[in-house]
Design an enzyme around this catalytic site. Structure first.
Site, mmCIF file in Angstrom:
data_model
loop_
_atom_site.group_PDB
_atom_site.id
_atom_site.type_symbol
_atom_site.label_atom_id
_atom_site.label_comp_id
_atom_site.label_asym_id
_atom_site.label_seq_id
_atom_site.Cartn_x
_atom_site.Cartn_y
_atom_site.Cartn_z
ATOM 1 N N LEU A 1 48.496 93.636 86.693
ATOM 2 C CA LEU A 1 47.557 94.507 85.977
ATOM 3 C C LEU A 1 48.327 95.402 85.003
ATOM 4 O O LEU A 1 48.042 95.471 83.813
ATOM 5 C CB LEU A 1 46.780 95.361 86.992
ATOM 6 C CG LEU A 1 45.812 96.401 86.427
ATOM 7 C CD1 LEU A 1 44.613 95.715 85.764
ATOM 8 C CD2 LEU A 1 45.301 97.337 87.535
ATOM 9 N N GLU B 1 51.069 97.226 82.570
ATOM 10 C CA GLU B 1 51.909 96.782 81.450
ATOM 11 C C GLU B 1 52.905 97.894 81.135
ATOM 12 O O GLU B 1 52.725 99.026 81.594
ATOM 13 C CB GLU B 1 51.026 96.463 80.233
ATOM 14 C CG GLU B 1 50.039 95.339 80.543
ATOM 15 C CD GLU B 1 49.249 94.857 79.336
ATOM 16 O OE1 GLU B 1 49.407 95.429 78.229
ATOM 17 O OE2 GLU B 1 48.478 93.899 79.511
ATOM 18 N N PRO B 2 53.925 97.579 80.348
ATOM 19 C CA PRO B 2 54.923 98.626 80.082
ATOM 20 C C PRO B 2 54.297 99.924 79.548
ATOM 21 O O PRO B 2 54.731 101.010 79.890
ATOM 22 C CB PRO B 2 55.850 97.981 79.049
ATOM 23 C CG PRO B 2 55.744 96.512 79.336
ATOM 24 C CD PRO B 2 54.339 96.282 79.785
ATOM 25 N N GLY C 1 49.692 102.099 82.732
ATOM 26 C CA GLY C 1 49.746 102.090 84.191
ATOM 27 C C GLY C 1 48.437 102.597 84.745
ATOM 28 O O GLY C 1 47.507 101.832 85.010
ATOM 29 N N TRP D 1 56.102 95.857 86.523
ATOM 30 C CA TRP D 1 56.024 96.304 87.923
ATOM 31 C C TRP D 1 55.246 95.324 88.794
ATOM 32 O O TRP D 1 54.364 95.724 89.568
ATOM 33 C CB TRP D 1 55.398 97.714 88.002
ATOM 34 C CG TRP D 1 56.297 98.728 87.419
ATOM 35 C CD1 TRP D 1 56.173 99.318 86.205
ATOM 36 C CD2 TRP D 1 57.500 99.237 88.005
ATOM 37 N NE1 TRP D 1 57.226 100.172 85.993
ATOM 38 C CE2 TRP D 1 58.055 100.136 87.084
ATOM 39 C CE3 TRP D 1 58.165 99.009 89.215
ATOM 40 C CZ2 TRP D 1 59.253 100.815 87.324
ATOM 41 C CZ3 TRP D 1 59.340 99.684 89.461
ATOM 42 C CH2 TRP D 1 59.864 100.578 88.521
ATOM 43 N N ARG E 1 44.290 99.793 98.475
ATOM 44 C CA ARG E 1 44.678 101.173 98.813
ATOM 45 C C ARG E 1 44.581 101.432 100.313
ATOM 46 O O ARG E 1 45.313 102.267 100.852
ATOM 47 C CB ARG E 1 43.817 102.162 98.005
ATOM 48 C CG ARG E 1 44.251 102.206 96.548
ATOM 49 C CD ARG E 1 43.270 102.894 95.611
ATOM 50 N NE ARG E 1 43.735 102.723 94.220
ATOM 51 C CZ ARG E 1 43.013 102.986 93.146
ATOM 52 N NH1 ARG E 1 41.776 103.431 93.269
ATOM 53 N NH2 ARG E 1 43.513 102.796 91.940
ATOM 54 N N ARG F 1 69.770 115.831 120.753
ATOM 55 C CA ARG F 1 70.754 116.637 120.009
ATOM 56 C C ARG F 1 70.807 118.054 120.567
ATOM 57 O O ARG F 1 69.785 118.734 120.674
ATOM 58 C CB ARG F 1 70.350 116.668 118.522
ATOM 59 C CG ARG F 1 71.178 117.566 117.663
ATOM 60 C CD ARG F 1 72.559 117.003 117.427
ATOM 61 N NE ARG F 1 73.330 117.872 116.563
ATOM 62 C CZ ARG F 1 74.570 117.611 116.167
ATOM 63 N NH1 ARG F 1 75.189 116.498 116.558
ATOM 64 N NH2 ARG F 1 75.206 118.456 115.380
ATOM 65 N N GLU G 1 49.443 101.338 93.251
ATOM 66 C CA GLU G 1 48.015 101.097 93.553
ATOM 67 C C GLU G 1 47.162 102.369 93.414
ATOM 68 O O GLU G 1 46.207 102.582 94.155
ATOM 69 C CB GLU G 1 47.849 100.441 94.924
ATOM 70 C CG GLU G 1 48.509 99.070 94.975
ATOM 71 C CD GLU G 1 48.074 98.219 96.129
ATOM 72 O OE1 GLU G 1 46.890 98.226 96.456
ATOM 73 O OE2 GLU G 1 48.940 97.534 96.691
ATOM 74 N N SER H 1 48.723 109.659 93.151
ATOM 75 C CA SER H 1 47.968 110.749 93.800
ATOM 76 C C SER H 1 47.075 111.459 92.789
ATOM 77 O O SER H 1 45.969 111.897 93.125
ATOM 78 C CB SER H 1 48.947 111.753 94.428
ATOM 79 O OG SER H 1 49.708 111.098 95.413
#
Ligand code: CAA
Length: 388
Positions: free
Chosen positions: A125, A127-128, A131, A158, A246, A271, A370, A373
């Site tokens: 989906l 492209e450079p 997004g 991507w 998602r 620890r 995908e 935020s």
């Protein structure tokens, strides 16, 4: 309301946990370091039916429900998030468009081999230059005058599993041979056909064993029979698929967070500092409480989104709000928890001798791919207010 898993869901959770802990966890650090694609464990995941959990058996899948899918994704991702990414692409990003919008012939030809894990699928989906604003893509398909083929040109970026995928769902602007615009359309392409060119692979911060690359289509001739859905329906197909995807990313984030949390609790018991186990200090207990609370909330939101996804299969309702909330909350939880877990480990958390730094790096992508935020907040805000 019943919070208990069914026998089948419990069985998938157990099987995924056993496979992930016995086969994936021991090799995760090695593949993270080399950035190599983990072909052998992915082949095994296919044999176990994990590459098409929700895809009906007649199309090569396991025919299980959406809850089984997220339970499996949580377990695989707790062992290694890169494996989670590869598995989720076959299940969601490739499987959903073919299952929901594909023809019977497309399902037999393309969905079956990907769902059974015989070959890998991918989803192109981004492209450079586009997004989040996916609709501004430039790749183009031009329909031949006789309507039998489209010629595809353009660059996609991507692409998860791009370097290893046999089949790929690709979105393009579309026009007819007279130049009339037809909107965005979806196609399934075969990467072994002429005109498919693999571009540079991405050297990534995390999920390093999942292969990611650019691709270029240079006069790729695609039969019209390989168009998914109608001309101009592609953008809706892309967003419907992301609603499903998602939920898988939310599950991946829960898995990463759980792994980091388990390590932190164990370390805090062992620890010693100032004469006591550090887990007895209020500063550490406060961190553990915050981590536990957020993981539980993320898991419940993810299961709720999976339940809604399953219900939507019969009602046809959109699952946008649930899936956006689950991914947004779980991915931010994964960042919070991996940060705190690393902090509890102190210097050891910063060392590659332990998987904490890998969890921390791997968690970061869940806030980006995908749907970032920021986009998810916008989607939730728009849905709630009804305003744009
Ligand atoms: N399902 C179905 N249709 C939807 C939808 C959904 N979830 N959301 C919107 N639509 C429809 C709308 O109803 C509208 O249709 P009409 O024109 O008929 O009314 C159309 O799609 C356009 O919707 P918007 O006007 O809301 O579009 P927009 O451009 O303002 O916003 C967006 C869209 C929400 C920002 C969307 O572009 C988006 O989600 N962007 C993020 C893209 C993304 O997640 N990219 C990740 C790539 S995949 C990946 O990460 C690669 C990988 O391999 C892992």
């Amino acid at each position: 309301m019943d919070f208990a898993l069914t026998e089948e869901q419990q069985m998938i959770q157990d099987a995924a946990r056993e496979f992930a802990q016995n086969e994936i966890a021991p090799v995760a650090a090695e593949f993270d370091l080399s950035g190599e694609f983990p072909s052998e464990t992915i082949r095994q995941a296919g044999e176990l039916g994990f590459m098409g959990i929700e895809i009906p058996e007649e199309y090569g899948g396991s025919g299980l429900d959406s809850i089984c899918y997220v339970l499996m994704m949580m377990e695989i991702s707790a062992a290694d998030a890169a494996h989670g990414t590869i598995v989720s692409v076959n299940n969601s990003l490739f499987g959903v468009p073919l299952l929901e919008f594909g023809t019977e012939e497309q399902k037999q030809k393309f969905l079956r081999p990907v769902s059974s894990g015989e070959v890998n699928g991918a989803y192109a989906l981004t492209e450079p230059q586009s997004g989040s604003d996916a609709a501004t893509m430039r790749a183009r398909a031009v329909r031949a005058a006789d309507g039998s083929t489209y010629t595809l040109n353009g660059k996609k970026a991507w692409i998860t599993s791009g370097p290893v995928a046999r089949y790929m769902v690709v979105f393009t602007q579309t026009s007819d041979s007279d130049g009339n615009e037809l909107g965005i359309s979806a196609f399934v392409i075969d990467t072994e056909e002429p005109g498919f060119v693999q571009g540079k692979t991405e050297p990534k911060l995390g999920i390093r064993a999942s292969a990611t690359c650019e691709i270029e289509l240079e006069d790729y001739v695609c039969p019209a029979a390989n168009r998914i859905g109608e001309e101009g329906q592609g953008f809706k197909i892309a967003l419907t698929v992301l609603d499903a995807g998602r939920v898988g990313v939310a599950a991946q984030a829960v898995g990463i967070a759980q792994a980091a949390y388990d390590a932190a609790v164990e370390y805090s018991r062992e620890r010693k500092a100032f004469g006591s186990a550090i887990g007895s200090f209020q500063a550490i207990q406060g961190k553990i409480a915050d981590m536990k609370m957020r993981i539980d909330a993320s898991r419940l939101l993810t299961l709720q989104a999976a339940w809604a996804k399953q219900a939507a299969k019969t009602s046809g309702a959109r699952n946008t709000l649930n899936s956006s909330i689950a991914k947004l909350y779980a991915s931010e939880t994964a960042m919070f928890v991996t940060h705190q877990a690393l902090q509890i480990h102190g210097g050891m958390g910063y060392s590659k001798e332990l998987p904490l730094e890998r969890y921390f790096r791997d968690a970061r992508i869940t806030e980006i791919y995908e749907g970032t935020s920021e986009i998810l907040r916008m989607v939730i805000g728009r849905t709630e207010t009804g305003l744009r």
